[in-house]
Design a protein around this motif. Sequence first.
Motif, PDB file in Angstrom:
ATOM      1  N   THR A 176      33.046  46.094  33.421  1.00 60.98           N
ATOM      2  CA  THR A 176      31.915  45.807  34.318  1.00 60.98           C
ATOM      3  C   THR A 176      30.608  45.746  33.519  1.00 60.98           C
ATOM      4  O   THR A 176      29.741  44.944  33.808  1.00 60.98           O
ATOM      5  CB  THR A 176      31.806  46.833  35.477  1.00 60.98           C
ATOM      6  N   GLY A 310      25.122  47.922  39.009  1.00 64.80           N
ATOM      7  CA  GLY A 310      26.285  47.038  39.073  1.00 64.80           C
ATOM      8  C   GLY A 310      27.455  47.462  38.221  1.00 64.80           C
ATOM      9  O   GLY A 310      28.533  46.887  38.343  1.00 64.80           O
ATOM     10  N   THR A 313      29.503  51.218  39.919  1.00 65.85           N
ATOM     11  CA  THR A 313      29.915  50.985  41.311  1.00 65.85           C
ATOM     12  C   THR A 313      31.170  50.106  41.369  1.00 65.85           C
ATOM     13  O   THR A 313      32.165  50.463  42.002  1.00 65.85           O
ATOM     14  CB  THR A 313      28.796  50.263  42.087  1.00 65.85           C
ATOM     15  N   SER A 314      31.099  48.964  40.674  1.00 67.33           N
ATOM     16  CA  SER A 314      32.256  48.049  40.743  1.00 67.33           C
ATOM     17  C   SER A 314      33.457  48.646  40.014  1.00 67.33           C
ATOM     18  O   SER A 314      34.601  48.500  40.463  1.00 67.33           O
ATOM     19  CB  SER A 314      31.913  46.693  40.135  1.00 67.33           C
ATOM     20  N   TYR A 452      26.304  42.673  46.731  1.00 72.36           N
ATOM     21  CA  TYR A 452      27.644  42.843  47.308  1.00 72.36           C
ATOM     22  C   TYR A 452      28.558  41.641  47.072  1.00 72.36           C
ATOM     23  O   TYR A 452      29.752  41.796  46.831  1.00 72.36           O
ATOM     24  CB  TYR A 452      27.581  43.224  48.800  1.00 72.36           C
ATOM     25  N   TYR A 454      28.380  39.565  44.497  1.00 75.97           N
ATOM     26  CA  TYR A 454      28.710  39.656  43.074  1.00 75.97           C
ATOM     27  C   TYR A 454      29.820  40.687  42.877  1.00 75.97           C
ATOM     28  O   TYR A 454      30.797  40.457  42.164  1.00 75.97           O
ATOM     29  CB  TYR A 454      27.449  40.062  42.306  1.00 75.97           C
ATOM     30  N   ALA A 455      29.647  41.846  43.535  1.00 75.35           N
ATOM     31  CA  ALA A 455      30.621  42.939  43.384  1.00 75.35           C
ATOM     32  C   ALA A 455      32.001  42.500  43.860  1.00 75.35           C
ATOM     33  O   ALA A 455      33.002  42.731  43.181  1.00 75.35           O
ATOM     34  CB  ALA A 455      30.154  44.160  44.162  1.00 75.35           C
ATOM     35  N   SER A 458      33.564  40.246  41.319  1.00 77.27           N
ATOM     36  CA  SER A 458      33.967  40.965  40.111  1.00 77.27           C
ATOM     37  C   SER A 458      35.229  41.812  40.370  1.00 77.27           C
ATOM     38  O   SER A 458      36.145  41.857  39.551  1.00 77.27           O
ATOM     39  CB  SER A 458      32.809  41.853  39.660  1.00 77.27           C
ATOM     40  N   ILE A 459      35.273  42.451  41.536  1.00 75.68           N
ATOM     41  CA  ILE A 459      36.409  43.328  41.858  1.00 75.68           C
ATOM     42  C   ILE A 459      37.686  42.493  42.045  1.00 75.68           C
ATOM     43  O   ILE A 459      38.737  42.786  41.478  1.00 75.68           O
ATOM     44  CB  ILE A 459      36.109  44.167  43.130  1.00 75.68           C
TER      45      ILE A 459
END
Length: 508
Positions: A176, A310, A313-314, A452, A454-455, A458-459
């Motif tokens: 991340t 960022g 969290t992710s 959110y 973006y997250a 990424s997730i």
Amino acid sequence: MIVILLIVLVLGWFSVFRYRRRNMYELAAAIPDVDEHIPLLGIAHKFTGNTEEIMSMLQKYSYNSMKHNGLAKGWLGHVLYFALLNPVDLELVLKTCLEKDDLHRFMRVVIGYGGIFAPVSIWRRRRKIMVPAFSPKIVQSFVGIISEQSEKLASNLGKCVGTGKFSSWPFLSAYTLDSICETAMGVKVNAQGDKDSNFLISMNRILNIVCMRIFHLWLQPAWLFKLFPVFHEHQKCKKLLHDFVDEAIQKKREEIGTENNSAIEVDYKYDLGSYKSKTFLDLLITLSGAEKGYTNIELREEVLTLTVAGTDTSAVAIGFTLELLSKYPEIQEKVYKELCEVFGDSERPLVKEDLEKMKYLERVVKESLRLFPPAPFIIRKVLEDITLPSGNVLPAGSGVMVSIWGIHRDPKYWGPEAEHFDPDRFLPERFNVEHPCCYMPFSSGPRNCVGYQYAMISIKTSLSAILRRYKVVGEPEKGPVPQIRVKLDIMMKSVNGCQVALEKRPTK
Ligand code: HEM
């Protein structure tokens, strides 16, 4: 004589102090306690344990608050806090109490007045500039970078196949961080390739020190903090982070200047020249008004904010999802089946069109964020008395802890199986929570999470890269309620560092 005089003075000061705050005491008296209070300390003595014990105390207070229609109070010494998890009440709080609690000041020392921790007067302008930089179109333009970093993550994890259980956390946080630094600054930090990355080590360490300051009263006053050896470490990490970001900003300013003169120079150390899409840094410079916009210090604050907001969290969300899937193999098989349908026999990296097709994976991630929200509590300051829709009044000068953890597990809104891991509760035909704030891993209201989308990209991208290649193995859970030990380390994290084992899936 002097002793008597001192006692009289202290008692006098104490009476005036209490008299001035009589409104607060009167209003607080009408609201039930989260726990038994002791004189002067209130419940402060309950928070002397380690980060796992602190988390478990806050979970207990969330459950206690549930029993009182989602509102209960606790005194931390002379400071009054409320644990709130009634969706109607908390919607109003998140709309009207925009100032962050004083505990955020320890983070401000490190990253300054970047969006997430800024006082409202500064935050308003910064938010206006930040929001367009996170438009869906811009965020989607990062899928290429995120996908490339996810492939690296999957390949690095390959080294752990067949080695038994290991902590996936260092791999996930390096992934991340690399993705954020490349999309935010256009800089390749390469934490995934270098496990001794100074940037990653400094960021983890400084977050850890900030967390210690929040919970250890003796580290709070600046003058006292300076007397501890940890202060020097704090300063060293802070300097490293600042210097790193400052250098990237300097390069970016030069690059923009050079571009304006239409001669692009490639900087091989930072790889800026090979970069096609705009980074958040480019966007923030442009959106804030180019040369008349953000100063270098303001830019540093914003970039650091994105990095801090960022990264963990992710990584936490990916880690909890992996742990959950290792405990529920039949759910993991459904995810794998979906991935086979999306990618077929191909080993190609993910492209943005694939993301929408991963509907089941999305439900799994949503359910993981419900049961294990990376930011389980939001703390806001009450500046003026506020009457909640439930009829209770929160007095000026108090703090409100909105318990995302609690509201996500309240049977009143999620039914008797609230704590079961059941991704299909997010099927459109089944999902019918009575209020939008019953589900809010990214918060709600004007200060909600800008990252959110973006997250989620990424997730989902990283999970799909891992789960296409490997079966994630753990101790299967005996019942539908997942048991994962958690601690509060700024984010909520898994105590065991998201331990899983990996088995290679057959190659197509
Ligand atoms: C699973 C991942 C994430 C979760 C659970 C999460 C959650 C949150 C939460 C709960 C807040 C606080 C809101 C409040 O006080 O009401 C927040 C704020 C914020 N988040 Fe995220 N976040 C995530 C990922 C990201 C990412 C990837 C970025 C950026 C790339 C980001 C950027 C921000 C920013 C800038 C704010 C401050 C917003 C403001 O105060 O105006 N977040 N996030």
